[in-house]
Design a protein around this motif. Structure first.
Motif: not given
Length: 533
Positions: A436-447, A449-461
């Motif tokens: 049901p979550y129609t919008v998903i935001f991902w942030f790195r250091n408050g900025i 970096v991605a949206r509308d995905i349930t998993q985020l692949v991270v390679t940076t501190d």
């Protein structure tokens, strides 16, 4: 001198311990029942103190074309405390439920589901065998020697009315010096008396003993002459085959037309006998019952908004039914905190007519009181106008409620990625779903970096957070951010050879830790651990 002789006569009561006959199974649909079975006695008990038991007996099953097997339940009974491993057509059968009855001496009965056996064999002859009670039989030969088996067959036939088949079982007896037996059959829903009938499996009844014997159903004396006269219903007969040599066993059925009435929810059985010992093992009924059966489940909860609103997705079912569930069947939702009476949160209703076996999904927005604690039970009740009152007659009035424990504190996202190393990406899983979550935001250091995905692949501190929306409601992990620090891959440099002179008290002794700095090289010793093996 005269002697006074005092004659004392002691009367000992006959104690009876029984298992009441209660509802075991119920079927709703275009169903009917029949029964097959046979005695294991060659003669009635009244003939020459008969004292024997056949090793086996047979009966024929003949379902008609268009009649499909739904259920087959096998019962067997005899004297003693029991033999619960028998055979049907040579296939081993073990009791799934057992019954006991004691009147001076013990008697037993047993039940097993043999649907798979009957489905594989189909129509034809069925032979029951391997019940052994010979060791205890002599104790019963002057009282109540009996043994036999029966199999109830519930089948579906598209040409039938919508019926309710109810199978009741237990082990209750009646005889001289005993009070009459009263058995109330409950959870029955009668729409009309058309083609309604009732069947009995009883043991030890005899044709030659008919002293004050009667069978009443809803206060009406029952008979089926000439096979079952009104003063001797349990007389060693089989109504399904017309046999009157079913010694010490009765497998009978009677019409209920004119005896049950529309709206009846129970049937009263009364059995009397002033001499013959009769043991009732089970009763089966078929009544015309065109009723729905509403049940409900909560499928999913949305987010709890700051204003306390929450979306609830639910499904209403009409499964164990014999009629459609009408539209506008009311639904009520309650919150139960375990302390105060359940609070009504909201109401809705079904929209469409729900067919037999069908369902309807719906969504309602509920407003949770601010005083409601974090942990409470969300209760959904179908066929409830908001005060516990229903407006729809159903086959089962006890299964309208669904309870879901709720913890409001779980409305935050917690992510635990585990350790991270350079060259090995980390997957952050939000645990969210879309919908049901129609919008998903991902942030790195408050900025972002991605949206509308349930998993985020991270390679940076960095410091990672996630934010999601279900309509106007929000969920995030801002208070519990995830800090990702990738550690470098360790490099083990060549360890120099170590030498030791062969003299003095340090002969052959090495301190391997002397090589730690050489192995690490320029790498920070605080970031690594070196072990030697």
């Amino acid at each position: 001198m005269k002697k006074l002789i005092l004659l004392l006569i002691f009367t000992f009561p006959i104690f009876a311990i029984a298992q009441p006959v209660t509802l075991f199974q119920q079927f709703n649909g275009r169903y009917d029942f029949t029964a097959v079975g046979n005695t294991l006695n060659e003669f009635p008990n009244s003939v020459g103190n008969y004292c024997d038991m056949l090793p086996q007996s047979s009966a024929n099953l003949n379902l008609n074309v268009g009649q499909t097997l739904v259920s087959a339940q096998l019962y067997w009974s005899s004297v003693g405390t029991g033999d619960f491993d028998v055979a049907l057509n040579g296939v081993p059968v073990s009791a799934q439920r057992i019954f006991s009855y004691t009147r001076t001496l013990p008697y037993f009965a047993a039940q097993a589901d043999v649907t798979d056996i009957v489905r594989s064999i189909g129509n034809g002859s069925y032979t029951f065998s391997d019940m052994d009670v010979m060791a205890v039989l002599p104790q019963y030969c002057t009282q109540s020697n009996y043994g036999g088996w029966a199999m109830y067959i519930i089948y579906e036939d598209p040409s039938l009315l919508l019926n309710q088949i109810s199978l009741f079982d237990g082990l209750e007896g009646v005889a001289v010096l005993n009070d009459p037996v009263q058995i109330t059959l409950t959870n029955i829903d009668v729409t009309s008396d058309r083609f309604s009938k009732i069947g009995f499996l009883a043991w030890e009844g005899e044709e030659s003993i008919r002293v004050e014997e009667s069978l009443l159903i809803n206060g009406i004396l029952i008979s089926n002459p000439p096979l079952n006269p009104p003063n001797n219903a349990f007389n060693g007969t089989n109504s399904y085959t017309g046999s009157d040599v079913n010694y010490n066993m009765d497998l009978d059925y009677y019409d209920l037309e004119g005896i049950v009435q529309p709206g009846d929810t129970s049937i009263l059985i009364e059995l009397t006998s002033d001499q013959d010992h009769i043991i009732v093992n089970n009763i089966i009924t078929s009544v015309n019952s065109e009723l729905p059966d509403a049940t409900i489940e909560i499928d999913e909860l949305g987010l709890i908004c700051e204003n306390g609103d929450i979306d609830v997705e639910y499904t209403v079912y009409n499964v164990n039914s014999t009629n459609e569930l009408p539209p506008n069947t009311p639904i009520a939702f309650y919150a139960d905190d375990g302390v105060n009476p359940p609070a009504l949160l909201g109401q809705t209703a079904t929209v469409n007519e729900i067919p037999i076996g069908g369902s309807e999904r719906g969504t309602i927005t509920l407003s949770l009181p601010t005083a409601l604690p974090n942990n409470f039970d969300l209760i959904a009740v179908v066929d409830d106008i908001g005060d516990g009152t229903g407006i729809v007659s159903e086959t089962d009035e006890t299964n309208n409620e669904f309870v879901l424990p709720v913890d409001k504190s779980n409305q935050i996202i917690i992510i635990d990625p585990g350790p991270a190393c350079i060259g090995a990406p980390v997957v952050l899983d939000s645990g969210l779903t879309n919908p049901p979550y129609t919008v998903i935001f991902w942030f790195r250091n408050g900025i972002e970096v991605a949206r509308d995905i349930t998993q985020l692949v991270v390679t940076t501190d960095g410091i990672y957070t996630v934010q999601a929306f279900d309509g106007a409601c929000e969920v995030n992990n801002f208070d519990r951010p995830v800090v990702i620090t990738f550690r470098p891959q360790p490099v083990a440099n060549f360890a120099p050879d170590m030498y030791q002179c062969d003299y003095g008290t340090t002969n052959g002794t090495f301190n391997l830790r002397d090589n730690d700095l050489a192995i690490l090289g320029a790498q920070n010793p605080a970031d690594f651990r070196i072990d030697y093996y």
